[in-house]
Motif scaffolding. Structure first.
Motif, mmCIF file in Angstrom:
data_model
loop_
_atom_site.group_PDB
_atom_site.id
_atom_site.type_symbol
_atom_site.label_atom_id
_atom_site.label_comp_id
_atom_site.label_asym_id
_atom_site.label_seq_id
_atom_site.Cartn_x
_atom_site.Cartn_y
_atom_site.Cartn_z
ATOM 1 N N SER A 75 0.830 -1.197 0.000
ATOM 2 C CA SER A 75 0.000 0.000 0.000
ATOM 3 C C SER A 75 0.871 1.257 0.000
ATOM 4 C CB SER A 75 -0.876 -0.050 1.251
ATOM 5 O OG SER A 75 -1.612 1.130 1.374
ATOM 6 N N THR A 76 0.369 2.311 -0.630
ATOM 7 C CA THR A 76 1.153 3.545 -0.770
ATOM 8 C C THR A 76 0.308 4.767 -0.424
ATOM 9 O OG1 THR A 76 0.582 3.439 -3.109
ATOM 10 C CG2 THR A 76 2.787 2.704 -2.494
ATOM 11 N N PHE A 77 -0.526 4.616 0.616
ATOM 12 C CA PHE A 77 -1.431 5.725 0.955
ATOM 13 C C PHE A 77 -1.221 6.210 2.381
ATOM 14 C CE2 PHE A 77 -3.319 2.835 -2.156
ATOM 15 C CZ PHE A 77 -3.173 3.656 -3.269
ATOM 16 N N ASP A 78 -0.011 5.975 2.891
ATOM 17 C CA ASP A 78 0.363 6.443 4.231
ATOM 18 C C ASP A 78 0.225 7.958 4.292
ATOM 19 O OD1 ASP A 78 1.556 6.976 6.657
ATOM 20 O OD2 ASP A 78 3.593 6.557 5.969
ATOM 21 N N SER A 79 -0.453 8.441 5.315
ATOM 22 C CA SER A 79 -0.652 9.892 5.415
ATOM 23 C C SER A 79 0.103 10.527 6.573
ATOM 24 C CB SER A 79 -2.144 10.200 5.577
ATOM 25 O OG SER A 79 -2.623 9.638 6.798
ATOM 26 N N GLY A 80 0.636 9.724 7.490
ATOM 27 C CA GLY A 80 1.187 10.378 8.669
ATOM 28 C C GLY A 80 2.503 9.830 9.172
ATOM 29 N N GLY A 81 2.945 8.677 8.709
ATOM 30 C CA GLY A 81 4.226 8.136 9.155
ATOM 31 C C GLY A 81 5.372 8.899 8.531
ATOM 32 N N SER A 95 0.469 1.520 -6.359
ATOM 33 C CA SER A 95 0.237 2.617 -7.304
ATOM 34 C C SER A 95 1.320 3.664 -7.104
ATOM 35 C CB SER A 95 -1.140 3.251 -7.075
ATOM 36 O OG SER A 95 -1.287 4.391 -7.895
ATOM 37 N N LEU A 96 1.654 4.384 -8.172
ATOM 38 C CA LEU A 96 2.609 5.494 -8.033
ATOM 39 C C LEU A 96 1.876 6.827 -7.956
ATOM 40 C CD1 LEU A 96 5.375 4.393 -10.598
ATOM 41 C CD2 LEU A 96 5.119 3.770 -8.181
ATOM 42 N N GLU A 97 0.538 6.751 -7.943
ATOM 43 C CA GLU A 97 -0.254 7.988 -7.930
ATOM 44 C C GLU A 97 -0.722 8.341 -6.530
ATOM 45 O OE1 GLU A 97 -1.973 7.459 -12.477
ATOM 46 O OE2 GLU A 97 -3.396 7.487 -10.800
ATOM 47 N N LYS A 98 -0.934 9.612 -6.329
ATOM 48 C CA LYS A 98 -1.402 10.094 -5.019
ATOM 49 C C LYS A 98 -2.899 9.847 -4.855
ATOM 50 C CE LYS A 98 2.064 12.965 -3.402
ATOM 51 N NZ LYS A 98 2.721 11.758 -2.897
ATOM 52 N N ALA A 99 -3.302 9.407 -3.677
ATOM 53 C CA ALA A 99 -4.721 9.284 -3.356
ATOM 54 C C ALA A 99 -4.870 9.292 -1.848
ATOM 55 C CB ALA A 99 -5.295 8.002 -3.949
ATOM 56 N N THR A 100 -6.036 9.697 -1.391
ATOM 57 C CA THR A 100 -6.312 9.730 0.046
ATOM 58 C C THR A 100 -7.276 8.614 0.391
ATOM 59 O OG1 THR A 100 -6.058 12.121 0.018
ATOM 60 C CG2 THR A 100 -7.172 11.174 1.942
ATOM 61 N N LEU A 101 -6.951 7.867 1.436
ATOM 62 C CA LEU A 101 -7.862 6.830 1.921
ATOM 63 C C LEU A 101 -8.951 7.523 2.741
ATOM 64 C CD1 LEU A 101 -8.229 3.695 2.023
ATOM 65 C CD2 LEU A 101 -7.100 3.789 4.261
ATOM 66 N N VAL A 102 -10.201 7.214 2.442
ATOM 67 C CA VAL A 102 -11.331 7.828 3.140
ATOM 68 C C VAL A 102 -12.165 6.721 3.769
ATOM 69 C CG1 VAL A 102 -13.291 9.406 2.936
ATOM 70 C CG2 VAL A 102 -11.371 9.574 1.313
ATOM 71 N N ALA A 103 -12.499 6.878 5.047
ATOM 72 C CA ALA A 103 -13.349 5.889 5.719
ATOM 73 C C ALA A 103 -14.743 6.456 5.941
ATOM 74 C CB ALA A 103 -12.730 5.495 7.056
ATOM 75 N N GLU A 135 -5.247 9.011 10.263
ATOM 76 C CA GLU A 135 -6.398 9.531 11.006
ATOM 77 C C GLU A 135 -7.441 8.433 11.215
ATOM 78 O OE1 GLU A 135 -4.839 10.897 8.436
ATOM 79 O OE2 GLU A 135 -3.973 12.703 9.349
ATOM 80 N N ILE A 136 -7.624 7.570 10.209
ATOM 81 C CA ILE A 136 -8.589 6.468 10.330
ATOM 82 C C ILE A 136 -8.125 5.496 11.421
ATOM 83 C CG2 ILE A 136 -9.621 4.473 9.143
ATOM 84 C CD1 ILE A 136 -9.201 6.155 6.493
ATOM 85 N N GLY A 137 -6.839 5.157 11.369
ATOM 86 C CA GLY A 137 -6.298 4.222 12.354
ATOM 87 C C GLY A 137 -6.404 4.749 13.773
ATOM 88 N N ALA A 138 -6.361 6.082 13.922
ATOM 89 C CA ALA A 138 -6.372 6.681 15.256
ATOM 90 C C ALA A 138 -7.778 7.004 15.744
ATOM 91 C CB ALA A 138 -5.528 7.956 15.235
ATOM 92 N N SER A 139 -8.773 6.746 14.903
ATOM 93 C CA SER A 139 -10.148 7.154 15.246
ATOM 94 C C SER A 139 -10.750 6.306 16.369
ATOM 95 C CB SER A 139 -11.014 7.046 13.978
ATOM 96 O OG SER A 139 -12.307 6.632 14.293
ATOM 97 N N ASP A 140 -11.750 6.874 17.054
ATOM 98 C CA ASP A 140 -12.446 6.128 18.105
ATOM 99 C C ASP A 140 -13.730 5.478 17.598
ATOM 100 O OD1 ASP A 140 -10.707 6.481 20.248
ATOM 101 O OD2 ASP A 140 -11.445 8.529 20.564
ATOM 102 N N GLY A 141 -14.115 5.782 16.364
ATOM 103 C CA GLY A 141 -15.343 5.209 15.817
ATOM 104 C C GLY A 141 -15.113 3.819 15.236
ATOM 105 N N SER A 142 -16.090 3.382 14.433
ATOM 106 C CA SER A 142 -15.977 2.079 13.767
ATOM 107 C C SER A 142 -16.067 2.278 12.262
ATOM 108 C CB SER A 142 -17.110 1.151 14.203
ATOM 109 O OG SER A 142 -17.000 0.891 15.577
ATOM 110 N N LEU A 193 -6.901 -4.405 8.451
ATOM 111 C CA LEU A 193 -7.843 -4.733 7.377
ATOM 112 C C LEU A 193 -8.123 -3.530 6.476
ATOM 113 C CD1 LEU A 193 -9.648 -7.010 6.240
ATOM 114 C CD2 LEU A 193 -11.494 -6.105 7.680
ATOM 115 N N TYR A 194 -8.553 -2.423 7.082
ATOM 116 C CA TYR A 194 -9.009 -1.281 6.280
ATOM 117 C C TYR A 194 -7.887 -0.311 5.908
ATOM 118 C CZ TYR A 194 -13.927 -2.523 6.808
ATOM 119 O OH TYR A 194 -15.140 -3.157 6.733
ATOM 120 N N THR A 195 -6.777 -0.342 6.618
ATOM 121 C CA THR A 195 -5.731 0.660 6.331
ATOM 122 C C THR A 195 -4.484 0.054 5.697
ATOM 123 O OG1 THR A 195 -5.035 0.502 8.656
ATOM 124 C CG2 THR A 195 -6.491 2.327 8.074
ATOM 125 N N SER A 196 -4.365 -1.289 5.690
ATOM 126 C CA SER A 196 -3.199 -1.892 5.035
ATOM 127 C C SER A 196 -3.576 -2.840 3.902
ATOM 128 C CB SER A 196 -2.351 -2.682 6.047
ATOM 129 O OG SER A 196 -1.305 -1.902 6.560
#
Lengths: 305, 305
Positions: free
Chosen positions: B36-42, B133-141, B154-161, B194-197
């Motif tokens: 996966s290539t959509f890391d937003s914060g590491g 992918s070599l293209e930029k994209a944002t993962l949205v939950a 942000e998704i990984g750190a969320s308190d929701g489901s 599951l959802y972020t990797s």
């Protein structure tokens, strides 16, 4: 002595040593590259100050010059000299400086970072890069106009004329440096900025004495061009005369460039050089800009030793 | 088919893929590691955003897992995973992320950085790391409580489901990814969040379809532990049921850990998994903390394929 592998120690730093080592690499000789470690403002110097590590800049340049031409070593050498943009958060750092810092921080000492870099770059038997000291010290210039300037970068950027330099405090040498000089068949000083690259090595405790005490032939490679604040207006003999007190003697030979370049040519007063006790060797060793040509220089050095 | 070298594609990212690849490395198989290539914060994500480069974090982890055990490759792999202190100006960056960024910036494209890393690390014939992918994209939950969250971190750190995820915009795949899946004898999904990797790879245009169209055996490696916000309270069958729409089908096999660990164990409802069309494989694959043991996992995967 034909058939015996010669042991050469180069003493300097920065792009001067990089050029010389690039030119010497292809010959069947042992090489210990002793480099200055008192950078105060470059990428290596800034990282060293922040992280409490060795200023790795000059060490990196020497390592990448001595890198094997085989892969992955050659690719890594090129990567280590990549420099991030100055405007980014990576602040103009050279990749290899970051890598050497990472290993020093991980292992907790600089020696293992040196071993690691030898493996990365495939230096091969009998070839080492030796930081002149692993201890912190500040290069201080006493100016001819009066006053002192602290810091290698600040001295290089000054508008005055350097009268002399010292290290504060006087650091102990990295032990393998003295051992390499003792065993050397030849010690090559320079090319490099006289007061900020070459002489700092001689200010480290025991280095100049080791050169005096050794049986090595000594060769000084004079810069192709003079430099503001350090060697402005210098003739060939001025370089030797200024070097002598730090070397506690004069070099056996001095290599001067014989072909006039575009800027800042050094006039070689051969008789005066000879009068100081040094045999001048004039040769076309000019490369691009005001730098030496690595292979032309390497060939002249190889013949002399 | 004995004697024919198997072609395995792993799909995931992060430490899950690192563990699996470490376990698979020693077998005589071809491996294409799709990450996966959509890391937003590491470290990789932050560098990618600042420098306009690929977020290299997951690619680096996969590369270092597949590195040759010979030198200088093994030393380099360890150096690439060194992480600078978060408090320094180097901002917690992993060394290898800096190196891959340096090459991408020097060469002007990500592909050459991939080739370069293969050479550094001595991956060997038939082994590649492929950014999905070599293209930029944002993962949205899309959250079960309503609302959306932008960004992998942000998704990984969320308190929701998390109810479901998508990529904005839908990026084109890195072409070799589809080719590798087409030729694969087995496609291994996970382990990993599951959802972020894992799923983000399936959201890239053409990837899920390529898996459906291939003749590859499909294996899902379920995480050892559940994860807040993504899979809290999930039983084995919940993982498969949530994965199915993104895979456009269910995996042939799912590997579950059979030994209870210290925290967040996944209960495996074997009958329910089988009812979905997936054959559950229970095995002791527990490693340290809530992670898989690389060699135990590698062995089970090897037997299945």
């Amino acid at each position: 002595m034909e058939g015996v592998k010669k042991r050469v120690v180069t003493i300097g730093g920065g792009h001067g040593s990089h050029t010389l080592l690039t030119g010497l690499k292809k010959y069947w000789i042992d090489i210990d590259a002793v480099v200055s470690t008192f950078d105060s403002g470059g990428s290596g110097g800034r990282l060293g100050q922040e992280l409490g590590t060795l200023p790795w800049g000059d060490v990196r340049l020497a390592f990448t010059a001595l890198a094997s031409d085989k892969e992955p070593h050659a690719k890594l050498a090129r990567a280590m000299n990549y420099r991030f943009n100055g405007g980014s958060s990576l602040d103009g750092h050279a990749m290899g400086n970051l890598m050497l810092n990472a290993i020093q921080l991980e292992k907790g000492n600089a020696q293992e970072a040196l071993q690691e870099a030898e493996a990365w770059l495939g230096l091969g038997e009998g070839r080492h890069v030796l930081p002149v000291s692993l201890e912190k010290a500040t290069l201080v210039a006493v100016m001819e106009e009066g006053g002192v300037i602290y810091g290698e970068k600040e001295i290089g950027a000054s508008d005055g004329s350097v009268g002399g330099v010292y290290l504060d405090p006087i650091p102990r040498p990295y032990a393998p440096v003295l051992e390499a000089i003792r065993k050397a068949d030849a010690v090559i000083l320079g090319p490099g900025d006289l007061y900020t690259s070459v002489i700092p090595n001689l200010l480290v405790g025991g280095v100049a004495k080791a050169i005096c005490d050794s049986n090595a032939k000594t060769v000084y490679v004079c810069n192709v061009a003079t430099k503001k604040s350090e060697t402005s207006g210098f003739k060939g003999s001025d370089f030797i005369a200024r070097l002598a007190p730090y070397m506690m003697g004069v070099p056996d030979y001095a290599i001067f460039n014989s072909r006039r370049g575009d800027n800042g040519h050094v006039d070689v007063d051969e008789a005066a050089v000879r009068a100081l006790g040094t045999e001048p060797v004039l040769a076309d060793v000019l490369g691009e800009g005001d730098r030496h040509h690595p292979h032309r220089l390497g060939q002249v050095v190889r013949v002399l030793i």
